[in-house]
Design an enzyme around this catalytic site. Sequence first.
Site, PDB file in Angstrom:
ATOM      1  N   ASP A   1       5.640  59.943  10.002  1.00 54.52           N
ATOM      2  CA  ASP A   1       4.803  59.658   8.838  1.00 54.52           C
ATOM      3  C   ASP A   1       5.354  58.563   7.930  1.00 54.52           C
ATOM      4  OD1 ASP A   1       6.937  61.175   8.013  1.00 54.52           O
ATOM      5  OD2 ASP A   1       5.817  62.346   6.558  1.00 54.52           O
ATOM      6  N   GLU A   2       6.363  57.870   8.386  1.00 53.26           N
ATOM      7  CA  GLU A   2       6.957  56.818   7.544  1.00 53.26           C
ATOM      8  C   GLU A   2       7.173  55.553   8.366  1.00 53.26           C
ATOM      9  OE1 GLU A   2      10.479  57.851   5.094  1.00 53.26           O
ATOM     10  OE2 GLU A   2      10.141  59.852   5.895  1.00 53.26           O
TER      11      GLU A   2
ATOM     12  N   ASP B   1       4.669  55.853   3.221  1.00 55.19           N
ATOM     13  CA  ASP B   1       4.975  57.259   3.499  1.00 55.19           C
ATOM     14  C   ASP B   1       3.700  58.087   3.307  1.00 55.19           C
ATOM     15  OD1 ASP B   1       6.157  59.678   3.825  1.00 55.19           O
ATOM     16  OD2 ASP B   1       7.570  59.515   2.163  1.00 55.19           O
TER      17      ASP B   1
END
Lengths: 403, 130
Positions: free
Chosen positions: A101-102, A8
């Site tokens: 973003d993960e 993350d």
Amino acid sequence: MKIIAHVDADCFYVSCERIRDKSLIGIPVAVLGNQGACVIARSYEMKKFGVKVGMPVWEAKNVCPDAVYVKRDFEWYGEVSYKMREIFLSYSDVVEFYSIDESFIDFGDYSGDLCKLARKIQSEIYHELDMPVSVGISLSRTLAKIGSDKNKPFGVTVVDKSNLEEFLKNTSVGEVCGIGYKLEARLKQMHIDTCFDYVSRPAKFIKSLLHKPGEEIWYELQGKALLLIKNERPQRKMISRGGSLWGYHKDPKYVFGFLVRNLERFCESLLSEKVEIKNFVLVLIDKEGFEYKFSDEMSDFTQDFNIILNSLKHGFRKIFKVGKLYGYCHLIGFPVRSVCGKQLNFFEYGDERRSKIHDLKQQVNSHFGLFTLRSASTAYASTVFGDKTSDYEITDIKGKLCF
Amino acid sequence: MCTAIEFDAAEFGKNGLIRMSVNDRDPKLGIRTCNGPRYVLWGYSKNFCLKKESLVSGYLCHIQSKPVEIIANRALVNGIWFQIKKGIRGILILDGKGSKRVLILTEPSTHYFKIMTRADRMPVLIDQLI
């Protein structure tokens, strides 16, 4: 023993901006959303002042007067995100692009040092891209996700059999992905405060309370990986476009012009995703927040601009009320079907001549920008086209599973 | 109106950021010239900005002026600091005493900028859209 990592990025949008502007490092920075009104991401320096995601910029400036506000650039964020994914793919073939973003990485039956592996991923992303990330590595995706959130920013959390019990005892049920505030409060009323309390209850009890998803979490928290890492995004169930009408308007020509603009965006997404729709829904929202809805089932699946335009015109005539001030609109299409391998139709559908004109428009716009050639009806919404910041589509990040 | 500018001193061979405000005594801005960066006094008779439209309509035709690039990393408008990528367009003029002064060129705000800062005008940015 299956090993799954969850990576993350730390305040991703801000970190992306810091990659290309080093002067933003170490100072309070906020990224503003599509209209420039709200904070959609903020740096840890700004978080300390109490600025929250969704806070209007005029409130944030009072709380943190020295902050720097940056306009969102999703194209750049997508580029950074893809570069991160390339690094993940060098570790494993099974990578789930969960959001911009993960990502989840499935390492299969990995037997090496998990902490070293997590640190290696973290430092590689930092050295290659200047992007700080937090990594959670564990026996299931639920545990890995909780782990990555535990030591933010730039942290690493390893949960294996040796520390699983202690980890569950130190983790509130509210930290589990899928358990929101309301559910957390409900569980706490039943004295289920920690993840350890959760797994201590019988599976049947959890299933009766929270159904199948709750039962899956019950297994996942014990390190039994039930939820698979999905390599590819499942097909969309619906397509939608819309948003603000740039203020409140009662002029039917302006509102209709804006709707057609959104229809152009809508059809562009149908074409780029290679899909078509059967039902079309038009929603107008007035200043008081009331929704006016029109739903139309078309005679066949389509991605044809003119067919959907007819539906839009019909809907607009039905729901538009003279004198009302409208502020928002939504155009929704469902169910969504792929056009690849589509069966041919015996019956004529649509207007061939109009379709040719539309195809030409698409060709021109693909070279010169989305709104270079546009429908004449959009001329009434001239305010938006006169603004040089809105002559392109706000890009979405293709391939991700959720936002 | 743009009331403060922050720029990287690196272009002047120094470290750190320099902040100049219209409230400072004799504020100066860095401009790029063929002979390298220079500091020039900011503002002329309490005006710090100039409308691009008035320039086009010949407002400065009676005095010596030339377009310049103002070095800027951030600017302050209505209490909002925003990021500047390359710089701001400005105009260099000679005052009555023959000293150089720089004014920031402005244009009508874009929809995004207007919502962000609630200002009707924005500085003319170099190769940047807000």
